[in-house]
Design a protein around this motif. Structure first.
Motif, PDB file in Angstrom:
ATOM      1  N   GLU A  98       0.836  -1.210   0.000  1.00 52.22           N
ATOM      2  CA  GLU A  98       0.000   0.000   0.000  1.00 52.22           C
ATOM      3  C   GLU A  98       0.862   1.248   0.000  1.00 52.22           C
ATOM      4  O   GLU A  98       0.573   2.206  -0.721  1.00 52.22           O
ATOM      5  N   LEU A  99       1.922   1.238   0.803  1.00 56.39           N
ATOM      6  CA  LEU A  99       2.830   2.385   0.821  1.00 56.39           C
ATOM      7  C   LEU A  99       3.545   2.527  -0.514  1.00 56.39           C
ATOM      8  O   LEU A  99       3.681   3.641  -1.040  1.00 56.39           O
ATOM      9  N   ALA A 101       4.269   5.473  -5.582  1.00 50.82           N
ATOM     10  CA  ALA A 101       4.244   5.474  -7.049  1.00 50.82           C
ATOM     11  C   ALA A 101       3.280   6.523  -7.583  1.00 50.82           C
ATOM     12  O   ALA A 101       3.567   7.220  -8.564  1.00 50.82           O
ATOM     13  N   ARG A 102       2.115   6.649  -6.928  1.00 51.75           N
ATOM     14  CA  ARG A 102       1.132   7.642  -7.375  1.00 51.75           C
ATOM     15  C   ARG A 102       1.649   9.062  -7.185  1.00 51.75           C
ATOM     16  O   ARG A 102       1.543   9.897  -8.088  1.00 51.75           O
ATOM     17  N   LYS A 103       2.216   9.346  -6.016  1.00 48.77           N
ATOM     18  CA  LYS A 103       2.706  10.700  -5.747  1.00 48.77           C
ATOM     19  C   LYS A 103       3.836  11.095  -6.685  1.00 48.77           C
ATOM     20  O   LYS A 103       3.926  12.244  -7.115  1.00 48.77           O
ATOM     21  N   LEU A 104       4.689  10.134  -7.010  1.00 50.43           N
ATOM     22  CA  LEU A 104       5.860  10.430  -7.828  1.00 50.43           C
ATOM     23  C   LEU A 104       5.617  10.219  -9.316  1.00 50.43           C
ATOM     24  O   LEU A 104       6.441  10.612 -10.135  1.00 50.43           O
ATOM     25  N   ARG A 105       4.505   9.575  -9.660  1.00 51.96           N
ATOM     26  CA  ARG A 105       4.171   9.286 -11.062  1.00 51.96           C
ATOM     27  C   ARG A 105       5.295   8.525 -11.765  1.00 51.96           C
ATOM     28  O   ARG A 105       5.735   8.886 -12.873  1.00 51.96           O
ATOM     29  N   VAL A 106       5.752   7.466 -11.118  1.00 50.50           N
ATOM     30  CA  VAL A 106       6.859   6.697 -11.676  1.00 50.50           C
ATOM     31  C   VAL A 106       6.378   5.813 -12.811  1.00 50.50           C
ATOM     32  O   VAL A 106       5.191   5.478 -12.909  1.00 50.50           O
ATOM     33  N   ALA A 117      -4.300  -0.007  -8.134  1.00 53.40           N
ATOM     34  CA  ALA A 117      -5.628   0.338  -8.658  1.00 53.40           C
ATOM     35  C   ALA A 117      -6.389   1.217  -7.677  1.00 53.40           C
ATOM     36  O   ALA A 117      -7.108   2.148  -8.083  1.00 53.40           O
ATOM     37  N   ALA A 118      -6.233   0.941  -6.380  1.00 53.55           N
ATOM     38  CA  ALA A 118      -6.919   1.743  -5.376  1.00 53.55           C
ATOM     39  C   ALA A 118      -6.295   3.128  -5.238  1.00 53.55           C
ATOM     40  O   ALA A 118      -6.995   4.116  -4.974  1.00 53.55           O
ATOM     41  N   ALA A 119      -4.975   3.224  -5.419  1.00 53.92           N
ATOM     42  CA  ALA A 119      -4.283   4.501  -5.241  1.00 53.92           C
ATOM     43  C   ALA A 119      -4.482   5.437  -6.424  1.00 53.92           C
ATOM     44  O   ALA A 119      -4.589   6.660  -6.254  1.00 53.92           O
ATOM     45  N   TYR A 120      -4.546   4.877  -7.625  1.00 50.60           N
ATOM     46  CA  TYR A 120      -4.672   5.696  -8.824  1.00 50.60           C
ATOM     47  C   TYR A 120      -6.152   5.942  -9.128  1.00 50.60           C
ATOM     48  O   TYR A 120      -7.024   5.147  -8.794  1.00 50.60           O
ATOM     49  N   GLY A 121      -6.409   7.048  -9.786  1.00 48.83           N
ATOM     50  CA  GLY A 121      -7.768   7.355 -10.191  1.00 48.83           C
ATOM     51  C   GLY A 121      -8.228   6.501 -11.361  1.00 48.83           C
ATOM     52  O   GLY A 121      -7.416   5.891 -12.073  1.00 48.83           O
ATOM     53  N   THR A 122      -9.536   6.469 -11.581  1.00 53.17           N
ATOM     54  CA  THR A 122     -10.101   5.690 -12.684  1.00 53.17           C
ATOM     55  C   THR A 122      -9.565   6.210 -14.013  1.00 53.17           C
ATOM     56  O   THR A 122      -9.569   7.409 -14.288  1.00 53.17           O
ATOM     57  N   GLY A 123      -9.081   5.306 -14.830  1.00 53.29           N
ATOM     58  CA  GLY A 123      -8.581   5.677 -16.141  1.00 53.29           C
ATOM     59  C   GLY A 123      -7.132   6.102 -16.160  1.00 53.29           C
ATOM     60  O   GLY A 123      -6.554   6.283 -17.243  1.00 53.29           O
TER      61      GLY A 123
END
Length: 439
Positions: free
Chosen positions: A62-63, A68-73, A92-98
C-alpha cells in the motif's frame, strides 16, 4: 593511495539532464527508512529531482503504491513475486479511474534490472547484502551510485572496486557523508586519519557483564536514530560501527590503522578528518538523515533546506568517550575481517544477520551475537571457507583494482556462514533451555 571510490574532489562525469530539467532518480528500497526520507526530499524539490522507478521487498504494497502515485513513476518492482496481485490491487486503489498504472517488475532480480535502467543516479537503500547485485548493475551501467546499502560494498569490496570509476559513488551513511564533506578541506596526501563517531547506542557505559541480560526491547530503543530492527540491533552491538570502519576504508582508501572510532552520544558531529598539520575538520548537523540523502542526490550541489540546521542560540554540550573494546568487541573484529579481505567480510556480515534474528527471537543472548559471529569467522578461516587470496586488504592498503573474487564466491561464503551461525545459535538456545542451565 589510489583513486578512491568516493573522492569529493573527483566528480564522476555522469550524463546530466538538460538545463532546467529535473535529475532522474531510481530509488531502491523505497518503503524503508532511507527510501521514505529520500522521497520526502524529492517531493519537496520537484524542480531538482524526478523519480522514474521504485523498488521494495513487497511487505508494504500500500505504501509502495502511494509512493508510485505521488511520484508518477513509470515502473515499480518487488522482490517477492507473490506480492504482485496485492500490489496491483493497491495500485488500482491509489490511482484514479482511467489513470495509467506503472509497469510492475517482480522477482529477486527486479531491483538489479531497475538499477541499470536509464537515469542519472541510483539510490541504493536496500538493507543487507542482497543489495550487492543492484550496486554492481548501477556502476556497470555508468550511473552515479548514491550508496546507503553499506553491506554491498563491505561484502563485495573487491568486486565494487573493480567496476566503479573514481568518484562514481556518493555515500549516504551520515558518518561517510561527513567524511566525504570534510575531505574537501585538504588534499588526500594531507589526511592523517579519519575519525568515525558513534552514538554508543542504548548501552553506552555498560560493562560486558551488565550486557548479559539485555532484552530485544531494550536493544531496539535507540536513543538517537529511528531505523529498521537489524540496523538498530547492529547499533546496539556496535557491529554497525565496525561495518562503517570497513566501508570508510574501501570508500576513501585509508588504511585501517588510520581510522579511529570515538563515542559521541549527542550525534551532532557525524565524523571528522584530521590532517597532517594537526587540524581537524568536523561535519556538524542535527541527527536527520535527509541531509546526507539530499547531498547524495544533488551532488555536487547542495539541496537548500534539506533538513534543519543547528540552533546556535541555545547552549549545548558535546561529549566524546573512547570506545570500550571489551564491552563492544565488534569494531575490533570488523577491523580483523576487513584486513583479511576476500570473503571474510561477507562471512562476518551474514553471520551477524542470522545472529541478530536469533537474538530478536530470544534464541541467543545479546553478548552471544558478536561472540557467535567471531566463532563463525574463526571456523571459516580454519576450514578454508574464508578465502583471503582474492584481493584481500592489508593493514597498509586496499584491495587491488583487479580481482578474482566473484559474486558466486561471496554467495557461497554467505550461505555457509548463515547455516553455521544458525547451528551455533540453536546449540546456544538448547544449552540455555536445559534444566541444568536454568539452575
Amino acid at each position: 593511495m589510489t583513486d578512491s571510490l568516493a573522492d569529493p574532489h573527483l566528480r564522476f562525469p555522469a550524463a546530466t539532464a538538460a538545463d532546467g530539467a529535473p535529475r532522474d532518480i531510481v530509488i531502491l528500497g523505497s518503503t524503508g527508512s532511507i527510501g521514505t526520507q529520500a522521497i520526502d526530499v524529492v517531493l519537496r524539490n520537484p524542480d531538482r529531482f524526478r523519480v522514474t522507478a521504485l523498488s521494495a521487498a513487497g511487505g508494504r504494497v500500500e505504501l509502495l503504491a502511494e509512493q508510485a502515485r505521488k511520484l508518477r513513476v513509470g515502473t515499480v518492482a518487488v522482490s517477492q513475486a507473490d506480492k504482485v496481485p496485492a500490489l496491483r490491487e493497491a495500485l488500482a486503489a491509489a490511482y484514479g479511474t482511467g489513470e495509467p498504472l506503472p509497469e510492475i517488475l517482480a522477482g529477486p532480480d527486479a531491483a538489479t534490472e531497475l538499477a541499470a535502467s536509464p537515469c542519472h543516479s541510483v539510490l541504493n537503500g536496500i538493507t543487507g547484502s542482497i543489495g550487492l547485485a543492484p550496486t554492481l548493475a548501477a556502476l556497470e551501467a555508468g550511473r552515479v551510485l548514491v550508496l546507503a546499502n553499506k553491506e554491498s560494498l563491505i561484502v563485495g569490496g573487491p568486486l565494487v572496486k573493480a567496476v566503479a570509476k573514481p568518484g562514481q559513488i556518493v555515500p549516504v551513511d551520515s558518518e561517510h557523508s561527513a567524511l566525504f564533506q570534510a575531505l574537501l578541506g585538504g588534499t588526500r596526501r594531507e589526511v592523517r586519519k579519519l575519525v568515525v563517531t558513534a552514538s554508543g547506542g542504548p548501552f553506552r557505559g555498560r560493562s560486558k557483564h551488565e550486557l548479559t541480560q539485555v532484552t530485544p526491547e531494550q536493544a531496539l530503543a535507540h536513543p538517537t536514530w529511528a531505523m529498521g530492527p537489524v540496523v538498530t540491533i547492529n547499533s546496539a552491538t556496535l557491529v554497525n560501527k565496525g561495518l562503517e570502519v570497513i566501508e570508510a576504508h574501501l570508500l576513501f582508501d585509508i588504511p585501517f590503522d588510520r581510522i579511529e572510532v570515538v563515542v559521541h552520544p549527542q550525534s551532532y558531529i557525524h565524523s571528522m578528518v584530521e590532517f597532517t598539520d594537526g587540524s581537524t575538520l568536523a561535519q556538524v548537523s542535527p541527527p536527520d538523515m535527509r541531509m546526507p540523502i539530499a547531498l547524495g542526490l544533488g551532488w555536487p550541489e547542495r539541496v537548500a533546506d534539506a533538513a534543519p540546521g543547528c540552533d546556535w542560540t541555545k547552549a549545548a554540550s558535546w561529549e566524546f568517550f573512547p570506545l570500550d573494546d571489551e564491552a563492544f568487541p565488534s569494531v575490533g573484529l570488523a577491523r580483523h575481517v576487513g584486513t583479511l579481505g576476500g570473503t571474510a567480510p561477507a562471512v562476518f556480515n551474514a553471520a551477524n544477520e542470522e545472529c541478530v534474528d536469533a537474538f530478536l527471537a530470544r534464541k541467543l543472548p545479546f553478548n552471544g551475537i558478536v561472540d557467535t559471529v567471531a566463532e563463525v569467522v574463526a571456523e571459516g578461516l580454519a576450514s578454508g571457507v574464508v578465502n583471503m587470496s582474492q584481493g584481500g586488504a592489508q593493514q597498509s592498503g586496499t584491495p587491488a583494482t583487479g580481482t578474482r573474487l566473484t559474486v558466486a564466491d561471496v554467495l557461497e561464503a554467505e550461505t555457509w556462514a548463515r547455516a553455521r551461525a544458525r547451528e551455533l545459535a540453536a546449540r546456544a538456545a538448547k544449552a540455555t533451555s536445559t534444566p541444568e542451565a536454568r539452575v
